[in-house]
Motif scaffolding. Structure first.
Motif, short mmCIF file in Angstrom:
data_model
loop_
_atom_site.label_atom_id
_atom_site.label_comp_id
_atom_site.label_asym_id
_atom_site.label_seq_id
_atom_site.Cartn_x
_atom_site.Cartn_y
_atom_site.Cartn_z
N SER B 75 -10.48 -51.49 25.15
CA SER B 75 -11.08 -50.17 25.35
C SER B 75 -10.53 -49.19 24.32
O SER B 75 -9.34 -49.19 24.03
CB SER B 75 -10.77 -49.67 26.76
OG SER B 75 -11.46 -50.43 27.70
N VAL B 76 -11.42 -48.38 23.78
CA VAL B 76 -10.99 -47.42 22.78
C VAL B 76 -11.82 -46.14 22.90
O VAL B 76 -13.04 -46.20 23.11
CB VAL B 76 -11.07 -48.01 21.35
CG1 VAL B 76 -12.49 -48.37 20.96
CG2 VAL B 76 -10.45 -47.09 20.33
N VAL B 127 -14.76 -42.96 28.31
CA VAL B 127 -15.80 -44.00 28.41
C VAL B 127 -15.47 -45.12 27.41
O VAL B 127 -16.31 -45.60 26.65
CB VAL B 127 -17.24 -43.45 28.19
CG1 VAL B 127 -17.58 -42.43 29.26
CG2 VAL B 127 -17.42 -42.82 26.82
N ALA B 128 -14.21 -45.54 27.45
CA ALA B 128 -13.66 -46.39 26.38
C ALA B 128 -14.17 -47.82 26.42
O ALA B 128 -14.19 -48.50 25.39
CB ALA B 128 -12.14 -46.36 26.46
N ALA B 129 -14.59 -48.30 27.59
CA ALA B 129 -15.16 -49.65 27.65
C ALA B 129 -16.51 -49.62 26.93
O ALA B 129 -16.83 -50.53 26.16
CB ALA B 129 -15.33 -50.09 29.10
N LEU B 130 -17.26 -48.55 27.16
CA LEU B 130 -18.57 -48.39 26.50
C LEU B 130 -18.40 -48.27 24.98
O LEU B 130 -19.09 -48.94 24.21
CB LEU B 130 -19.27 -47.15 27.07
CG LEU B 130 -20.61 -46.79 26.45
CD1 LEU B 130 -21.65 -47.86 26.72
CD2 LEU B 130 -21.11 -45.44 26.99
N SER B 133 -17.83 -51.34 22.87
CA SER B 133 -18.96 -52.24 22.65
C SER B 133 -19.68 -51.98 21.32
O SER B 133 -20.48 -52.79 20.87
CB SER B 133 -19.95 -52.17 23.83
OG SER B 133 -20.64 -50.94 23.81
#
Lengths: 279, 183
Positions: B75-76, B127-130, B133
């Motif tokens: 996640s970033v 919203v680091a998982a998004l 991607s």
């Protein structure tokens, strides 16, 4: 007395850290969905849609909701009839260490706050608050919390003569900090007690579910009034403008000294992480 | 307006962006936060070479979570930009063209964006998982000893940001705050 091994505490802490970091607080997700229709800013709407999408992706990909997986706040309600076998603090930190290592969570703790600021490498120590309660169970609540929202917290010893108006003014002024706290936020307000306790009251206020209302009608009314006023500030989702700045304002009040009116404000970002278990 | 842009950024691209535009970035981003900024600025002050050329580049204020096996990136997402404000004008003077972060910037940064024709983008925090991607390749690039504060070189595709402050003095934080404020 009921004997509980601290190994059970370690396991619970580990599971809760993993769960909290990957699963957005369900009531927060619900509140984001419910308030989407009230947001008038197109950018704000887009951001709220990203939040909803992110929550789904974090679960399906087993990734943390936010890269800042926080310091770990741990609240323990320890039943007086529990006999703990082992060292509670060590057990909690062991659980944090295992979760942050095995769960690929970011380690964000530095050992020395002013000089070297060297990373401790395992995200310990956790910040632990223990309250004793009747019974023979242990309730554990874990809130990993990011540095950005923490930095926006404020604490002030207000003049007693200022009364409720001074409290409102202080909260609304502090609410400007919501802009840097990844709004829509939950606003936690502590009023009363002492300098050291009032911050804890504010932090505990964040733990309350969005739907619940303060049992004290005057405080419930104050929560509602502050929520409406904060959502008129125009800060909006991600601070990029809009109506939905806060999802809730929660106040915890406590007795204080005749000369004192301490007040504290803290925030939980929309990436609200919280999980609890009872042993 | 909505634009798809590529890195490195050139002057014409930067000049057409206006506060409020939604952007998809494709190309290279370098992550850098507090400690990496301090090191880059120290190198500049000592007249020493930087680990990468800043010309036309975009810095992403981010400290990613570790990458799980089988994934391109953990996640970033953006960290609070104002902590980098002190360092930013120096880096802009050395050719940096863009930054991605969250939250408002100082008057000094805004002035420097105008002076050097550069742009500040906001990515959504939390919203680091998004956001991960959109990352197609990631490489630990410099200062591995800084852990999450190391510099990562990221290849991104259609990475979603908003122009928060443009090279003409436009500031979305100020503009929208006024627009949506209610009495």
């Amino acid at each position: 007395m009921r004997e509980i091994s601290t190994l059970e505490v370690t396991k619970a802490i580990k599971d809760l850290c993993l769960q909290a970091n990957r699963v957005l607080r369900p009531d927060v997700l619900e509140a984001i969905r419910a308030s989407l229709g009230f947001e008038v800013s197109p950018t704000g709407k887009e951001i709220m849609e990203q939040i909803i999408k992110n929550a789904g992706l974090a679960v399906s990909e087993q990734l943390p909701i936010c890269q800042d997986t926080g310091y770990v706040g741990v609240f323990i309600e320890l039943g007086q009839d529990v006999l703990l076998k082992g060292d509670l603090t060590l057990a909690i930190n062991e659980g944090v260490k295992e979760a942050y290592d095995e769960g690929y969570l970011r380690k964000s703790m530095v050992a020395c706050p002013i000089f070297e600021r060297e990373n401790t490498g395992d995200n310990t120590p956790a910040f632990i608050t223990v309250d004793t309660v009747p019974g023979d169970k242990i309730k554990i609540t874990v809130i990993p919390k990011g540095g950005g929202t923490e930095n926006a917290s404020r604490l002030q010893m207000l003049p007693v003569s200022g009364g409720v108006e001074a409290v409102k003014e202080f909260v609304l002024e502090a609410a400007e900090g919501a802009a840097k706290s990844c709004p829509p936020v939950i606003v936690g307000v502590g009023i009363g007690a002492s300098f050291d306790k009032v911050g804890l009251l504010a932090k505990k206020a964040l733990l309350r579910s969005i739907a619940d209302s303060n049992p004290d009608p005057e405080l419930a009314a104050l929560e509602n009034e502050l929520l409406v006023r904060i959502n008129k500030l125009g800060i909006g989702p991600a601070g990029l403008g809009g109506r939905i700045t806060a999802l809730a304002v929660k106040i915890e009040a406590a007795p204080t000294h005749i000369a004192c009116l301490p007040a504290a404000v803290t925030f939980n970002c929309h990436a609200a992480r919280q999980a609890e278990a009872i042993i | 307006m909505h634009y798809k842009i590529h890195t490195p950024l050139d002057d014409n691209t930067v000049a057409k962006l206006k506060a409020g535009d939604t952007i998809e970035i494709t190309g290279t981003l370098y992550t850098a936060r507090d400690q990496a900024h301090q090191r880059l600025v120290e190198l500049i002050q000592k007249g020493q070479a930087l680990p990468f050329g800043l010309k036309g580049q975009i810095l992403f204020y981010a400290g990613p979570a570790p990458t799980p096996p089988g994934k391109v990136m953990g996640s970033v997402g953006p960290t609070t930009s104002s902590r980098m404000d002190l360092f930013t004008p120096v880096l802009l003077a050395y050719g940096l063209k863009g930054m991605i972060g969250k939250g408002p910037r100082s008057p000094e940064v805004k002035a420097a964006l105008i002076k050097y024709n550069a742009v500040y983008f906001a990515a959504t925090g939390g919203v680091a998982a998004l956001l991960s991607s959109y990352i197609k390749k990631a490489e630990l690039f410099a200062y591995p000893e800084l852990g999450p504060e190391a510099i990562y070189r990221l290849e991104v595709e259609n990475f979603p940001v908003v122009v928060a402050i443009d090279a003409w003095g436009g500031d979305l934080y100020d503009q929208n705050r006024e627009l949506y404020k209610e009495a």
